[in-house]
Design a protein around this motif. Structure first.
Motif, short mmCIF file in Angstrom:
data_model
loop_
_atom_site.label_atom_id
_atom_site.label_comp_id
_atom_site.label_asym_id
_atom_site.label_seq_id
_atom_site.Cartn_x
_atom_site.Cartn_y
_atom_site.Cartn_z
N ASP A 6 0.82 -1.21 0.00
CA ASP A 6 0.00 0.00 0.00
C ASP A 6 0.86 1.27 0.00
O ASP A 6 2.02 1.26 0.38
CB ASP A 6 -0.95 0.01 1.21
N PHE A 7 0.24 2.36 -0.45
CA PHE A 7 0.94 3.64 -0.59
C PHE A 7 1.50 4.14 0.73
O PHE A 7 2.59 4.71 0.77
CB PHE A 7 0.00 4.70 -1.18
N ALA A 8 0.75 3.98 1.81
CA ALA A 8 1.21 4.50 3.10
C ALA A 8 2.51 3.82 3.54
O ALA A 8 3.43 4.48 4.03
CB ALA A 8 0.12 4.29 4.16
N HIS A 63 8.86 9.90 2.65
CA HIS A 63 8.11 11.04 2.09
C HIS A 63 7.32 11.73 3.19
O HIS A 63 6.77 11.09 4.07
CB HIS A 63 7.15 10.57 1.00
N SER A 64 7.25 13.04 3.11
CA SER A 64 6.50 13.80 4.11
C SER A 64 5.02 13.81 3.80
O SER A 64 4.20 14.12 4.67
CB SER A 64 7.02 15.24 4.18
N SER A 65 4.66 13.46 2.57
CA SER A 65 3.26 13.48 2.16
C SER A 65 2.95 12.24 1.32
O SER A 65 3.78 11.81 0.51
CB SER A 65 2.98 14.73 1.33
#
Length: 88
Positions: A27-29, A37-39
């Motif tokens: 998953d992306f998270a 990554h900060s976002s």
């Protein structure tokens, strides 16, 4: 061209790893945390960059359009994919 002749940068390795993780279903998270990554939006850039991921997503929603033709059925070559995508 051999690997020695190519210009490979650390970012290339990060990007390639992220794409392979996405294709593997991570998953992306998780990928966002792993890359630091900060976002989450930064990580989403990898999904926009990969045509295979786009095809997989469309196959899940519209399997009858993008699936290979089955014996005895109309060939998918008769479907204009570009026109179909414009109608989405």
């Amino acid at each position: 061209r051999t690997l020695q002749e190519k210009r490979i940068h650390p970012h290339t390795l990060r990007h390639t790893t992220a794409i392979f993780l996405l294709k593997a279903g991570v998953d992306f998270a998780t990928i966002s945390q792993w890359l630091g990554h900060s976002s989450l939006n930064t990580t989403m850039t990898y999904a926009r960059a990969d045509i295979d991921l786009k095809r997989q997503a469309l196959m899940q929603v519209f399997p009858e359009i993008l699936a290979p033709p089955r014996a005895g059925h109309v060939s998918s070559a008769t479907i204009n994919i570009v026109d179909w995508l414009k109608r989405l």
